[in-house]
Each structure stands twice: as structure tokens, then as C-alpha cells.
Enzyme design. Structure first.
Site, PDB file in Angstrom:
ATOM      1  N   GLU A   1      -2.227  -9.234   4.248  1.00 29.65           N
ATOM      2  CA  GLU A   1      -2.227  -9.741   5.621  1.00 29.65           C
ATOM      3  C   GLU A   1      -3.614  -9.887   6.222  1.00 29.65           C
ATOM      4  O   GLU A   1      -3.774 -10.577   7.241  1.00 29.65           O
ATOM      5  CB  GLU A   1      -1.370  -8.830   6.523  1.00 29.65           C
ATOM      6  CG  GLU A   1      -1.927  -7.433   6.735  1.00 29.65           C
ATOM      7  CD  GLU A   1      -1.528  -6.423   5.670  1.00 29.65           C
ATOM      8  OE1 GLU A   1      -1.642  -5.216   5.937  1.00 29.65           O
ATOM      9  OE2 GLU A   1      -1.109  -6.849   4.572  1.00 29.65           O
TER      10      GLU A   1
ATOM     11  N   HIS B   1      -3.780  -5.216   0.797  1.00 29.69           N
ATOM     12  CA  HIS B   1      -3.257  -5.768   2.055  1.00 29.69           C
ATOM     13  C   HIS B   1      -3.377  -7.294   2.065  1.00 29.69           C
ATOM     14  O   HIS B   1      -4.459  -7.834   2.317  1.00 29.69           O
ATOM     15  CB  HIS B   1      -4.006  -5.167   3.242  1.00 29.69           C
ATOM     16  CG  HIS B   1      -3.712  -3.725   3.467  1.00 29.69           C
ATOM     17  ND1 HIS B   1      -2.639  -3.292   4.211  1.00 29.69           N
ATOM     18  CD2 HIS B   1      -4.337  -2.605   3.020  1.00 29.69           C
ATOM     19  CE1 HIS B   1      -2.608  -1.973   4.226  1.00 29.69           C
ATOM     20  NE2 HIS B   1      -3.621  -1.528   3.515  1.00 29.69           N
TER      21      HIS B   1
ATOM     22  N   CYS C   1       0.829  -1.206   0.000  1.00 30.19           N
ATOM     23  CA  CYS C   1       0.000   0.000   0.000  1.00 30.19           C
ATOM     24  C   CYS C   1       0.873   1.270   0.000  1.00 30.19           C
ATOM     25  O   CYS C   1       1.487   1.590  -1.005  1.00 30.19           O
ATOM     26  CB  CYS C   1      -0.979  -0.036   1.169  1.00 30.19           C
ATOM     27  SG  CYS C   1      -2.417   1.019   0.914  1.00 30.19           S
TER      28      CYS C   1
ATOM     29  N   SER D   1       3.441 -14.158  38.724  1.00 29.52           N
ATOM     30  CA  SER D   1       2.057 -13.730  38.959  1.00 29.52           C
ATOM     31  C   SER D   1       1.071 -14.886  38.897  1.00 29.52           C
ATOM     32  O   SER D   1      -0.072 -14.754  39.332  1.00 29.52           O
ATOM     33  CB  SER D   1       1.657 -12.696  37.898  1.00 29.52           C
ATOM     34  OG  SER D   1       1.559 -13.310  36.622  1.00 29.52           O
ATOM     35  N   GLY D   2       1.489 -16.011  38.352  1.00 27.73           N
ATOM     36  CA  GLY D   2       0.555 -17.113  38.131  1.00 27.73           C
ATOM     37  C   GLY D   2      -0.010 -17.086  36.729  1.00 27.73           C
ATOM     38  O   GLY D   2      -0.701 -18.014  36.309  1.00 27.73           O
ATOM     39  N   GLY D   3       0.276 -16.024  35.977  1.00 24.96           N
ATOM     40  CA  GLY D   3      -0.178 -15.917  34.601  1.00 24.96           C
ATOM     41  C   GLY D   3       0.746 -16.648  33.648  1.00 24.96           C
ATOM     42  O   GLY D   3       1.829 -17.114  34.021  1.00 24.96           O
ATOM     43  N   VAL D   4       0.324 -16.722  32.395  1.00 24.64           N
ATOM     44  CA  VAL D   4       1.074 -17.474  31.386  1.00 24.64           C
ATOM     45  C   VAL D   4       2.454 -16.861  31.133  1.00 24.64           C
ATOM     46  O   VAL D   4       3.466 -17.566  31.089  1.00 24.64           O
ATOM     47  CB  VAL D   4       0.279 -17.549  30.059  1.00 24.64           C
ATOM     48  CG1 VAL D   4       1.099 -18.230  28.975  1.00 24.64           C
ATOM     49  CG2 VAL D   4      -1.023 -18.293  30.265  1.00 24.64           C
ATOM     50  N   ASP D   5       2.515 -15.529  30.970  1.00 22.94           N
ATOM     51  CA  ASP D   5       3.774 -14.883  30.588  1.00 22.94           C
ATOM     52  C   ASP D   5       4.874 -15.110  31.623  1.00 22.94           C
ATOM     53  O   ASP D   5       5.984 -15.542  31.284  1.00 22.94           O
ATOM     54  CB  ASP D   5       3.559 -13.379  30.377  1.00 22.94           C
ATOM     55  CG  ASP D   5       2.588 -13.082  29.256  1.00 22.94           C
ATOM     56  OD1 ASP D   5       2.355 -13.979  28.423  1.00 22.94           O
ATOM     57  OD2 ASP D   5       2.044 -11.962  29.212  1.00 22.94           O
ATOM     58  N   SER D   6       4.587 -14.811  32.890  1.00 22.70           N
ATOM     59  CA  SER D   6       5.635 -14.967  33.911  1.00 22.70           C
ATOM     60  C   SER D   6       5.970 -16.439  34.133  1.00 22.70           C
ATOM     61  O   SER D   6       7.124 -16.785  34.428  1.00 22.70           O
ATOM     62  CB  SER D   6       5.220 -14.299  35.228  1.00 22.70           C
ATOM     63  OG  SER D   6       4.110 -14.947  35.808  1.00 22.70           O
ATOM     64  N   SER D   7       4.975 -17.319  33.955  1.00 24.45           N
ATOM     65  CA  SER D   7       5.229 -18.756  34.136  1.00 24.45           C
ATOM     66  C   SER D   7       6.176 -19.280  33.065  1.00 24.45           C
ATOM     67  O   SER D   7       7.128 -20.019  33.362  1.00 24.45           O
ATOM     68  CB  SER D   7       3.913 -19.537  34.086  1.00 24.45           C
ATOM     69  OG  SER D   7       3.040 -19.138  35.113  1.00 24.45           O
TER      70      SER D   7
END
Length: 512
Positions: A171, A169, A79, A224-230
Site C-alpha cells: 500500500e 507493504h 506483514c 457550516s459552508g464547508g465541503v462535508d456539510s455542503s
């Protein structure tokens, strides 16, 4: 990373989609603002110029050194990128006679080229531009047209590397063979091997962490118990073993029983967890605060204070690990300068400088769904891997108005019922993120023969890929009815339940 494609961003709303499509093809790519281009070395296999809300004819239109890029790697202009390329090479770009927005049918001209190889002679593409290429420069060949524009795609000849421009586009979902076109560019033109897999990432990042972190250095991670920090914790543990120390702080704003349940979930992962219950410190600091930003900043400040106190107990701590992911990275660098702050993010801001710690972010190149795939490859249990995202400030931003322990307990009970019902009906895994919001209003109700005047909660459930955009979930009415009745009947203090049907944008996922 050994192979990559650079995406130079001119401010298009679709730039992240280009990256996502390439990642889905197992091709590593990075987004960089057009005015902050990194060094282009031998690891760069190709370059994509994104679209833009600007016109190439604007006085302050974004500009780059095309000749430098031409000499480095194959190039694809999308574009605005295509129009800029055409104009810079001596062509003409002007306002379209017809509005070119939405679906269009692209026809190939029959010219042999690597970009459209194997695609249908005619296929649907998605247009989104006000300008168009009126005249192509010399040494270019039209390879596709539509009924409204004579130049839908072109090839630049005579360059060191294959170079293409397209005025649509590929994508977006509506370009039916767009992914095949990007695959042609990445695989056939740029020579990428498609080795960007979870296993490949794990091997590379573990080696990188081992080379970066000293042999005796200790690393601290706020879990934190979340996915990212785990997942960040598992990667670091794989790299440095028990020199990783995970501090898990209870800020009093977690879901019901979460402080204990999360610790149980980590059993067997050998993550060296240090649990800290600091609920009272957070409640005391939040007393009387109602402004969302003030609450976020206060929660962040107290978190840093508690985290610092615990971190100082760890001898030879040299690094602070964070679960930063790729959307956090690219949103922090604006094409046109600093972006407006919608809301502060909860992290350990300021702590590395205070404690003279260096920062390590093992997930900073991954989108959220990629984090989950890596977590699965590392053996993260499903109960942690498939958890809905939960905000760092917790119920502090799901209780509108001031925070009290009594309000937290009220919301914990309602949220507990909501989550259990979603699991019971098989809807939890269909939803990206769900939760209850306690509203700062009371409502008249009737229970038995008595009048009640109690709290109102809003239910929120959205679908998303990475949290950048989100749509509300069409949970069946009968399920919503059961959830509402259960909350009202079982949680004393709540007599009304409403359902939020707002999408992001214009709303955000969280209410504060």
C-alpha cells in the site's frame, strides 16, 4: 454496498493506506478492528489482515479465528497478517537476523499464482518488520523472496478460497508495483468489478436515505459552508427535497464576511437555509477563557444551545444529519481500546438525545477526497467544493489565549489578506489548508520613526490528502514576503509575521 473488501486492523500505521489504495481502484472497502469483526455475508468479496506494531510471539498478541475467515472469502495477510497466518497454520516466526525496514528488491520464484500475475519478475517493495517467517507450514508455497528473507510472499494451498501472505507493504508508495498487486487481489482474486464510483455511491446512498427516512419526516442539518456539510446537504436534498432544513449559525468566529458570502454561494441550490447570527452569545460565553479544550467545549455547548432553539421551530423534525466522514468513524474505534483525546471535535454532541432525534450520516463511508468527487458529481460550485477545511470552532482555536471581538476582527483582516494573496498567486488550490494564527504575544517594531509594540501572527499552510497526516507547504519566499508586508502595512495592530514549518505528526494542523 453490493461488493466490499474487509480490512481487519491489527493496529498498523499503514492500515488506512490499504483502504485508500483500494478506493483508488474503485473498490469499496471497510476497516474494522480485529476484535470487532462484523458479520461476513455474501457482500464480502475478500478480507485483508493488516500489519501491526505487535509481534505474533507476544503474550497478548492480537488473535482472530482464521478458520472462520478461510471459509468466507479470499484472504490476504500483510506483514503481521502474513506472519500470524503462518504461525497459526503451524509455521515458525521469530526475530529477523537482519533489520528488515525500508526498500528491498522482491524476486518471484516462478510459481504460477494470481497475486503476482503480470508483475515484473523483480520489483521494489517496502519492508517494515522486526520478525520474519522462519519456517512455513505445510500446504504453502513460496511465490517471492528477497535477498534478506526467503519468504517475501506465499500462497496457502488447499483452502476453500485463494489465500496469500506477504511480508511487505504493497500500500505504500515505495512498493512500486504494490497497487498492481492489490488490483490483482481485488479484481482477479476477489472478483470485484470496480464500480465504487461517485455516481454509483450517489444512487445507492440516495436510495438508502429514502428507505431510512419516513415520508413525512423532517431532517435538520447544521450547515457550516464547508465541503462535508455542503455535500451531505445536497445528498439529502436529492433524497428528500424540501423536508431538509439547513441551519447556518454565525458564531462570530468565521472568516471576514463569511456569513454573508456562504449564503450567497448556496443560492440556486435550494437547500432551505436558515441563517442565525449568534455572535454575541458566543463572545459572552468565551469571555476570559484561555484553555484550548475549555474554549472548544464552550463553543460546542453554545452551538448546541443555539441549534436546539432553532431546531424546535421545525415541526415534525425526526432526524439530525451530520457531515461525519470515514476518518472520523475509524478514529473513534481503537484497536487496543479508547484512544487518548488530543482535542475535542466540534459537533452537535448530545443534541440527538435531548431532542429525541435519530442521526443520519450520509458521508460516513467516504474519505475527504471522495467527498469532493461526490460533490463535483452533484454539481456543487467550485467556490464551495475547493474551499480549504475550516475548523468548527473557527478563529476560536486560531486565537491563542482569550477571545475578544477586537482580536477576531484583527485576525479576520490578516487572514483575508493571506487568502486573497494565495488566490492571486495561484497557490490556493495547491494547498490543503491554510490560515492565520494570532499569537498571545506582542513584538517590538518600527514604523516610520515610531516604535510599535503590537501583535504577532503565524501563517500556516499544509498539504494533505485527508488531514490524517500533513506536511508544510514550501511557499516561495517572495510570495511570503509580499503576504507579510501586506499584513503589516494594512492591518493596524500587527507588526510581525512568522511562518509555521511543522508537519503532522508531531504537530497538529491547527495550533489548538
Amino acid at each position: 454496498m453490493s461488493q466490499k473488501i474487509l480490512i481487519l486492523d491489527f493496529g498498523s500505521q499503514y492500515t488506512q493506506l490499504i483502504a485508500r489504495r483500494l478506493r483508488e481502484l474503485f473498490v469499496y472497502c471497510e476497516i474494522h478492528p480485529f476484535n470487532h469483526i462484523p458479520e461476513i455475508d455474501d457482500s464480502v468479496n475478500g478480507i485483508i489482515l493488516s500489519g501491526s506494531p505487535c509481534s505474533v510471539n507476544d503474550i497478548d498478541a492480537p488473535e482472530i479465528d482464521l478458520n472462520h475467515l478461510f471459509s468466507k472469502a479470499p484472504l490476504l495477510g500483510v506483514c503481521y497478517g502474513a506472519q500470524y497466518m503462518a504461525k497459526a497454520l503451524g509455521g515458525e516466526v521469530g526475530k529477523s537476523k537482519h533489520r528488515e525496514y525500508g526498500r528491498a528488491m522482491m524476486q518471484q520464484t516462478g510459481e504460477t499464482n494470481a497475486l503476482l500475475d503480470g508483475l515484473s519478475y523483480e520489483s521494489q517493495v517496502w519492508m517494515s518488520h522486526g520478525d520474519t517467517i522462519l519456517k512455513l507450514p505445510e500446504n504453502t508455497t513460496v511465490i517471492a523472496t528477497t535477498s534478506s528473507i526467503p519468504v517475501a510472499a506465499f500462497e496457502v494451498t488447499g483452502q476453500k478460497h485463494l489465500t496469500y501472505g506477504i511480508q511487505f507493504h504493497p500500500e505504500v508508495f515505495h512498493s512500486t508495483e504494490g497497487t498492481a498487486m492489490l488490483k490483482n487481489f481485488a479484481y482477479n482474486i476477489c472478483g470485484c468489478s470496480g464500480d465504487w464510483t461517485p455516481g454509483h455511491f450517489i444512487d445507492e446512498i440516495v436510495l438508502e436515505l429514502q428507505n431510512k427516512i419516513g415520508p413525512d419526516d423532517q431532517v435538520i442539518l447544521g450547515l457550516s459552508g464547508g465541503v462535508d456539510s455542503s455535500v451531505a446537504g445536497l445528498l439529502l436534498h436529492k433524497a428528500i427535497g424540501n423536508r431538509l432544513h439547513c441551519i447556518f449559525i454565525n458564531n462570530g468566529l468565521l472568516r471576514k464576511n463569511e456569513f454573508d458570502l456562504v449564503q450567497e454561494s448556496y443560492q440556486g441550490l435550494d437547500l432551505n437555509i436558515i441563517p442565525v447570527d449568534a455572535s454575541k452569545q458566543f463572545y459572552d460565553a468565551l469571555e476570559g477563557l484561555t484553555d484550548p479544550e475549555e474554549k472548544r467545549k464552550t463553543i460546542g455547548r453554545v452551538f448546541v444551545e443555539v441549534f436546539q432553539e432553532e431546531s424546535l421551530k421545525i415541526k415534525d423534525a425526526k432526524w439530525l444529519a451530520q457531515g461525519t466522514i470515514y476518518p472520523d468513524v475509524i478514529e473513534s474505534v481503537s484497536v487496543k481500546g479508547p484512544s487518548a483525546t488530543i482535542k475535542s471535535h466540534h459537533n452537535v454532541g448530545g443534541l440527538p438525545e435531548k431532542m429525541h432525534l435519530k442521526v443520519v450520516e450520509p458521508l460516513r463511508s467516504l474519505f475527504k477526497d471522495e467527498v469532493r468527487r461526490v460533490g463535483s458529481a452533484l454539481g456543487l460550485p467550485d467556490k464551495l467544493l475547493n474551499r480549504h477545511p475550516f475548523p468548527g470552532p473557527g478563529f476560536g482555536i486560531r486565537i491563542l489565549g482569550d477571545i475578544t471581538e477586537a482580536k477576531v476582527k484583527l485576525l479576520q483582516e490578516a487572514d483575508f489578506i493571506y487568502m486573497n494573496k494565495l488566490h492571486e498567486y495561484g497557490w490556493y488550490d495547491k494547498i490543503w489548508q491554510a490560515g492565520c494564527i494570532l499569537l498571545p504575544i506582542q513584538s517590538v517594531g518600527v514604523m516610520g520613526d515610531e516604535r510599535t509594540y503590537e501583535q504577532v501572527v503565524a501563517l500556516r499552510a499544509v498539504t494533505s490528502t485527508d488531514g490524517m497526516t500533513a506536511d508544510w507547504v514550501h511557499i516561495p519566499y517572495e510570495i511570503l514576503a509580499d503576504i507579510s508586508n501586506s499584513i503589516i502595512n494594512q492591518v493596524r495592530g500587527i507588526n510581525r509575521v512568522v511562518y509555521d514549518i511543522s508537519s503532522k505528526p508531531p504537530a497538529t494542523i491547527e495550533w489548538e
